[in-house]
Design a protein around this motif. Structure first.
Motif, short mmCIF file in Angstrom:
data_model
loop_
_atom_site.label_atom_id
_atom_site.label_comp_id
_atom_site.label_asym_id
_atom_site.label_seq_id
_atom_site.Cartn_x
_atom_site.Cartn_y
_atom_site.Cartn_z
N VAL A 178 30.57 38.03 32.58
CA VAL A 178 29.38 37.90 33.41
C VAL A 178 28.93 36.44 33.41
CG1 VAL A 178 26.95 38.60 33.61
CG2 VAL A 178 28.68 40.27 32.95
N ASP A 179 28.46 35.97 34.55
CA ASP A 179 27.94 34.61 34.69
C ASP A 179 26.47 34.73 35.09
OD1 ASP A 179 28.54 31.57 35.10
OD2 ASP A 179 27.44 32.22 36.89
N THR B 246 24.41 32.74 36.57
CA THR B 246 24.01 32.20 37.87
C THR B 246 24.66 32.94 39.02
OG1 THR B 246 23.71 30.02 36.88
CG2 THR B 246 23.92 30.11 39.28
N TYR B 247 25.96 33.21 38.94
CA TYR B 247 26.72 33.75 40.07
C TYR B 247 26.99 35.24 39.98
CZ TYR B 247 27.43 29.03 41.67
OH TYR B 247 27.21 27.77 42.13
N GLY B 248 27.09 35.77 38.79
CA GLY B 248 27.41 37.18 38.62
C GLY B 248 28.63 37.37 37.74
N ASN B 249 29.73 36.67 38.08
CA ASN B 249 30.98 36.81 37.32
C ASN B 249 31.67 35.47 37.19
OD1 ASN B 249 31.13 39.79 36.94
ND2 ASN B 249 30.98 39.74 39.16
N GLN B 250 32.52 35.37 36.17
CA GLN B 250 33.22 34.12 35.89
C GLN B 250 34.63 34.41 35.39
OE1 GLN B 250 32.80 30.39 32.76
NE2 GLN B 250 31.12 31.79 32.91
N VAL B 251 35.57 33.58 35.83
CA VAL B 251 36.94 33.61 35.33
C VAL B 251 37.29 32.19 34.90
CG1 VAL B 251 39.39 33.90 35.93
CG2 VAL B 251 37.69 35.54 36.79
N GLN B 252 37.85 32.06 33.70
CA GLN B 252 38.35 30.77 33.24
C GLN B 252 39.85 30.87 33.03
OE1 GLN B 252 36.36 28.99 29.89
NE2 GLN B 252 34.33 29.24 30.81
N ILE B 253 40.57 29.87 33.57
CA ILE B 253 42.01 29.79 33.43
C ILE B 253 42.36 28.58 32.56
CG2 ILE B 253 44.23 29.54 34.64
CD1 ILE B 253 42.73 32.12 35.42
N ASP B 254 43.06 28.83 31.46
CA ASP B 254 43.58 27.74 30.62
C ASP B 254 44.98 27.41 31.13
OD1 ASP B 254 44.69 26.08 28.67
OD2 ASP B 254 43.75 27.16 27.03
N HIS B 255 45.15 26.18 31.58
CA HIS B 255 46.41 25.77 32.19
C HIS B 255 47.43 25.26 31.17
CE1 HIS B 255 44.75 26.42 36.18
NE2 HIS B 255 43.64 25.91 35.68
N GLY B 256 47.05 25.23 29.89
CA GLY B 256 48.00 24.87 28.84
C GLY B 256 48.31 23.40 28.74
N ASN B 257 47.58 22.57 29.45
CA ASN B 257 47.86 21.14 29.46
C ASN B 257 46.58 20.31 29.32
OD1 ASN B 257 46.70 21.72 31.90
ND2 ASN B 257 48.49 21.25 33.13
N GLY B 258 45.57 20.91 28.70
CA GLY B 258 44.28 20.24 28.55
C GLY B 258 43.30 20.59 29.65
N TYR B 259 43.77 21.22 30.72
CA TYR B 259 42.90 21.60 31.84
C TYR B 259 42.47 23.06 31.71
CZ TYR B 259 44.13 17.46 34.61
OH TYR B 259 44.30 16.19 35.08
N ILE C 21 37.36 26.79 36.11
CA ILE C 21 36.32 27.82 36.04
C ILE C 21 35.94 28.23 37.46
CG2 ILE C 21 33.98 28.36 35.25
CD1 ILE C 21 34.37 26.01 33.20
N TYR C 22 35.96 29.53 37.69
CA TYR C 22 35.67 30.11 39.00
C TYR C 22 34.48 31.06 38.79
CZ TYR C 22 40.51 28.64 39.38
OH TYR C 22 41.67 27.92 39.32
N ARG C 23 33.42 30.89 39.57
CA ARG C 23 32.22 31.71 39.42
C ARG C 23 31.88 32.33 40.77
NH1 ARG C 23 28.68 27.13 36.68
NH2 ARG C 23 27.08 28.72 36.61
N SER C 24 31.71 33.66 40.78
CA SER C 24 31.47 34.37 42.04
C SER C 24 30.57 35.57 41.81
CB SER C 24 32.81 34.84 42.62
OG SER C 24 32.60 35.67 43.75
N GLY C 25 29.93 36.01 42.89
CA GLY C 25 29.09 37.20 42.84
C GLY C 25 29.88 38.48 43.07
N THR C 26 31.19 38.39 43.18
CA THR C 26 32.02 39.57 43.39
C THR C 26 32.84 39.86 42.13
OG1 THR C 26 33.79 38.27 44.42
CG2 THR C 26 32.12 39.20 45.89
N ASP C 27 33.50 41.00 42.11
CA ASP C 27 34.24 41.43 40.91
C ASP C 27 35.55 40.67 40.74
OD1 ASP C 27 32.28 43.33 40.32
OD2 ASP C 27 33.29 44.90 41.48
N ALA C 28 35.85 40.32 39.49
CA ALA C 28 37.09 39.63 39.16
C ALA C 28 38.28 40.56 39.36
CB ALA C 28 37.05 39.13 37.72
N LYS C 29 39.39 40.00 39.80
CA LYS C 29 40.64 40.75 40.03
C LYS C 29 41.65 40.55 38.92
CE LYS C 29 39.11 42.04 44.08
NZ LYS C 29 38.62 43.39 44.29
#
Length: 157
Positions: free
Chosen positions: A76-77, A79-92, A95-103
């Motif tokens: 849950v986020d 401000t927006y409702g939901n959040q997804v964080q992706i670790d790219h394995g290279n220091g990056y 972060i994606y924040r949206s009011g809709t459900d994560a897939k």
């Protein structure tokens, strides 16, 4: 010669994988209006400013991974409702924040273009929670520091 060629192929393959995992791809399936801004949050009673891009797009626009990696947070986020964080394995980390459900769920491996959210439309009578259904907040962390996403994001048009 064989050893040298094998080493060169391995180096080339690792470089190609690293490039696919840099979150430089456009994080939406279509066009969108964008606003570069900063969010100000309180951390240990101090105000911290973090760069963020706010995308506003039409209903049915997909939020997609901007690079390959692993979903390390789906939550849950405030401000927006939901959040997804992706670790790219290279220091990056993206972060994606949206009011809709994560897939996706924590632990999912993603590639550039993997569906993370499907944006929905809003109407003038929608309540505050629904007002973020057609918006997406996008941030990037590099080696623990928030950076301006436009520094590496490829935007055409």
């Amino acid at each position: 010669n064989i050893l040298s060629e094998t080493v060169n192929q391995k180096v080339d393959a690792e470089k190609e994988l690293e490039e696919k995992n840099i979150p430089s791809g456009f994080p939406l399936s279509g066009t969108a209006d964008l606003e570069e801004t900063n969010e100000v949050i309180s951390v240990d009673n101090e105000e911290v400013t973090r760069p963020i891009i706010i995308f506003k797009a039409g209903s049915g626009t997909s939020v997609v991974a901007s690079g390959g990696g692993t979903a390390v947070l789906v939550d849950v986020d405030a401000t927006y409702g939901n959040q997804v964080q992706i670790d790219h394995g290279n220091g990056y980390i993206s972060i994606y924040r949206s009011g809709t459900d994560a897939k996706v769920k924590v632990g999912d491996e993603v590639t550039r273009g993997t569906l993370l959210f499907e944006l929905g439309s809003t109407d003038e009578d929608a309540d505050e929670e629904d007002s973020n259904a057609n918006k997406m907040g996008y941030q990037i962390i590099k080696d623990g520091t928030y950076i301006n996403p436009t520094d590496i994001l490829v935007i055409n048009g």
